[in-house]
Design a protein around this motif. Structure first.
Motif, mmCIF file in Angstrom:
data_model
loop_
_atom_site.group_PDB
_atom_site.id
_atom_site.type_symbol
_atom_site.label_atom_id
_atom_site.label_comp_id
_atom_site.label_asym_id
_atom_site.label_seq_id
_atom_site.Cartn_x
_atom_site.Cartn_y
_atom_site.Cartn_z
ATOM 1 N N GLN A 17 0.831 -1.204 0.000
ATOM 2 C CA GLN A 17 0.000 0.000 0.000
ATOM 3 C C GLN A 17 0.865 1.254 0.000
ATOM 4 O O GLN A 17 0.583 2.226 -0.716
ATOM 5 C CB GLN A 17 -0.917 -0.002 1.219
ATOM 6 C CG GLN A 17 -1.871 1.182 1.276
ATOM 7 C CD GLN A 17 -2.464 1.374 2.669
ATOM 8 O OE1 GLN A 17 -1.870 2.061 3.482
ATOM 9 N NE2 GLN A 17 -3.601 0.753 2.917
ATOM 10 N N LYS A 21 0.907 4.234 -2.835
ATOM 11 C CA LYS A 21 0.720 5.643 -2.513
ATOM 12 C C LYS A 21 1.903 6.473 -2.988
ATOM 13 O O LYS A 21 1.740 7.604 -3.464
ATOM 14 C CB LYS A 21 0.530 5.812 -1.002
ATOM 15 C CG LYS A 21 -0.818 5.338 -0.480
ATOM 16 C CD LYS A 21 -0.931 5.602 1.011
ATOM 17 C CE LYS A 21 -2.310 5.227 1.539
ATOM 18 N NZ LYS A 21 -2.419 5.460 3.006
ATOM 19 N N ALA A 24 1.644 6.985 -6.779
ATOM 20 C CA ALA A 24 0.584 7.937 -7.108
ATOM 21 C C ALA A 24 0.979 9.356 -6.709
ATOM 22 O O ALA A 24 0.708 10.322 -7.428
ATOM 23 C CB ALA A 24 -0.717 7.530 -6.418
ATOM 24 N N THR A 58 -8.678 1.027 -3.360
ATOM 25 C CA THR A 58 -8.539 2.249 -4.159
ATOM 26 C C THR A 58 -9.882 2.956 -4.312
ATOM 27 O O THR A 58 -9.937 4.189 -4.319
ATOM 28 C CB THR A 58 -7.956 1.934 -5.545
ATOM 29 O OG1 THR A 58 -8.784 0.960 -6.197
ATOM 30 C CG2 THR A 58 -6.555 1.388 -5.433
ATOM 31 N N ASN A 59 -10.962 2.196 -4.415
ATOM 32 C CA ASN A 59 -12.281 2.824 -4.507
ATOM 33 C C ASN A 59 -12.641 3.569 -3.233
ATOM 34 O O ASN A 59 -13.362 4.581 -3.267
ATOM 35 C CB ASN A 59 -13.355 1.770 -4.814
ATOM 36 C CG ASN A 59 -13.266 1.266 -6.248
ATOM 37 O OD1 ASN A 59 -12.698 1.927 -7.115
ATOM 38 N ND2 ASN A 59 -13.829 0.102 -6.501
ATOM 39 N N ILE A 61 -10.601 5.234 -1.507
ATOM 40 C CA ILE A 61 -9.880 6.503 -1.567
ATOM 41 C C ILE A 61 -10.548 7.439 -2.549
ATOM 42 O O ILE A 61 -10.700 8.636 -2.320
ATOM 43 C CB ILE A 61 -8.410 6.263 -1.978
ATOM 44 C CG1 ILE A 61 -7.708 5.411 -0.915
ATOM 45 C CG2 ILE A 61 -7.671 7.568 -2.183
ATOM 46 C CD1 ILE A 61 -6.292 5.055 -1.269
ATOM 47 N N LYS A 63 -12.647 6.927 -6.746
ATOM 48 C CA LYS A 63 -12.749 6.107 -7.948
ATOM 49 C C LYS A 63 -11.761 6.536 -9.035
ATOM 50 O O LYS A 63 -11.552 5.818 -10.011
ATOM 51 C CB LYS A 63 -14.178 6.151 -8.489
ATOM 52 C CG LYS A 63 -15.187 5.412 -7.614
ATOM 53 C CD LYS A 63 -16.533 5.321 -8.277
ATOM 54 C CE LYS A 63 -17.514 4.539 -7.417
ATOM 55 N NZ LYS A 63 -17.095 3.143 -7.218
ATOM 56 N N ASP A 64 -11.168 7.732 -8.895
ATOM 57 C CA ASP A 64 -10.213 8.199 -9.893
ATOM 58 C C ASP A 64 -8.777 7.817 -9.547
ATOM 59 O O ASP A 64 -7.840 8.261 -10.207
ATOM 60 C CB ASP A 64 -10.307 9.733 -10.033
ATOM 61 C CG ASP A 64 -11.647 10.174 -10.595
ATOM 62 O OD1 ASP A 64 -12.244 9.382 -11.359
ATOM 63 O OD2 ASP A 64 -12.103 11.275 -10.253
ATOM 64 N N TYR A 65 -8.595 7.003 -8.501
ATOM 65 C CA TYR A 65 -7.245 6.566 -8.132
ATOM 66 C C TYR A 65 -6.648 5.785 -9.303
ATOM 67 O O TYR A 65 -7.249 4.818 -9.792
ATOM 68 C CB TYR A 65 -7.301 5.692 -6.880
ATOM 69 C CG TYR A 65 -5.943 5.391 -6.288
ATOM 70 C CD1 TYR A 65 -5.381 6.217 -5.334
ATOM 71 C CD2 TYR A 65 -5.222 4.278 -6.698
ATOM 72 C CE1 TYR A 65 -4.143 5.948 -4.772
ATOM 73 C CE2 TYR A 65 -3.978 3.996 -6.159
ATOM 74 C CZ TYR A 65 -3.444 4.837 -5.191
ATOM 75 O OH TYR A 65 -2.208 4.567 -4.652
ATOM 76 N N LEU A 67 -4.940 3.256 -10.471
ATOM 77 C CA LEU A 67 -4.346 1.929 -10.304
ATOM 78 C C LEU A 67 -4.598 1.075 -11.534
ATOM 79 O O LEU A 67 -5.699 1.078 -12.085
ATOM 80 C CB LEU A 67 -4.954 1.238 -9.082
ATOM 81 C CG LEU A 67 -4.553 -0.231 -8.856
ATOM 82 C CD1 LEU A 67 -3.070 -0.341 -8.539
ATOM 83 C CD2 LEU A 67 -5.403 -0.850 -7.753
#
Length: 357
Positions: A17, A21, A24, A58-59, A61, A63-65, A67
């Motif tokens: 994780q 992060k 990203a 990720t969702n 956090i 939906k636009d993450y 991954l």
């Protein structure tokens, strides 16, 4: 399995994780590649489970993450003799592998696992190879390398170097003819072939010629006036004792593992000795006894001593230069002026000089 995973607190998920992060946060797209044998138990169950866990996280956090998840699914590509297993002990049966695959695929479809994965690479072989040794698991199970696993590694390279958001969801690969494997059957054929055969030439030369010569010099305290030795070792005041405990030992171990792996990749295509060997002719450095392949050499005091056929070096790459030509290149080479007092400059130069002309 899903209920036991805590991405925030438990390893290895916590580190995974953090790396996601980090990617990203630095403007990169986090990419996760999942490998699974669809005909087994843990792998078949873990494949969609891990993908769903990561996607759910990720969702949570947003939906636009950014991954991307890739997957390699391996269908049955080997078989084994399970007649020696204890019938009262839990174990996989070879004849059930295809049934396991059908059940897993049906489950994947029902759970819509494809919604969590950007690209899936499907790998399998219609000619399953018999494993020489069968075990119920643990350290006793040592399957030799298989060409399907090389394709899986190449799939990972393909996934990590591409933007997978607009690609076809399933990637397929086909051989020109069933029961055979050519370099042209592999993706990025020219690059893959060049890199693997280059490393094979280096490993062959290092194990069969240069490492034994250096070992003899060190153990017997002999002098050696070859130009390459003078420039890379004497002039640089390299401490051979330290080098044999460090870089020379590690490179030797790597070369042994690589040649053993490469020979098994070729042998796995047919599961027996055949001619010609389309990927690499391993006959000069490996031999098959009772269906099990091993490097040519002996083990003395827990150390492998190669006994390669030196004439085979030229056959590794389209009948390229021989070891005499390589020796000439090494004698004409010089270490960088800023190189340290280790054998790394020699190792690096030997590798570069083993490139195909």
């Amino acid at each position: 399995m899903a209920n036991s995973v805590n991405l925030d607190k438990v390893e290895p998920w916590k580190t995974l994780q953090a790396k996601m992060k980090g990617d990203a946060g630095s403007g990169q797209i986090p990419k996760i590649m999942i490998f699974g044998s669809i005909f087994g138990g843990t792998g078949a169950a873990g494949f969609p489970t891990i993908a769903r866990l990561l996607k759910n996280w990720t969702n949570s956090i947003g939906k636009d993450y950014p991954l991307q998840i890739g997957g390699v699914l391996c269908l049955p590509y080997f078989s084994f003799d399970d007649s020696r297993f204890d019938k009262n002990e839990l174990h996989v049966k070879s004849e059930n592998l295809v049934l396991n695959t059908q059940a897993a695929l049906r489950y994947y479809q029902q759970q819509n696992f494809h919604e969590n994965i950007n690209v899936t690479y499907l790998l399998g072989a219609d000619d399953q190879r018999q494993m020489p040794v069968a075990s119920t698991g643990s350290s006793d199970q040592k399957n030799p390398a298989h060409w399907i696993e090389l394709c899986a590694a190449l799939a990972a390279i393909d996934f990590y170097r591409n933007d997978n958001t607009k690609r076809e969801p399933y990637q397929l690969l086909a051989r020109q003819s069933s029961g055979n494997l050519l370099w042209s059957d592999l993706p990025d054929r020219e690059i893959v072939q060049d890199k693997l055969l280059h490393l094979a030439r280096f490993s062959f030369a290092f194990l069969s010629d240069y490492y034994p010569r250096l070992r003899e010099l060190y153990q017997n305290r002999k002098t050696y006036r070859a130009t390459w030795y003078v420039h890379f070792f004497e002039n640089k005041k390299v401490n051979l004792a330290n080098s044999f405990d460090n870089e020379l030992k590690f490179v030797k171990q790597f070369c042994e593992k690589f040649l053993f792996w490469f020979a098994n990749i070729q042998y796995s295509v047919y599961g027996r000795e055949v001619t010609p060997k389309n990927l690499i002719d391993y006959s000069s450095f490996a031999i098959v006894n009772s269906g099990i392949l091993d490097l040519r050499g002996t083990v003395q005091n827990n150390e492998f001593h190669s006994a390669f056929d030196l004439s085979g070096f030229a056959n590794i790459v389209d009948r390229g230069n021989n070891l005499t030509d390589l020796l000439k290149k090494m004698n004409e080479s010089r270490p960088p002026t800023n190189s340290d007092q280790t054998a790394w400059s020699f190792i690096n130069t030997l590798y570069r000089n083993c490139a195909k002309n």
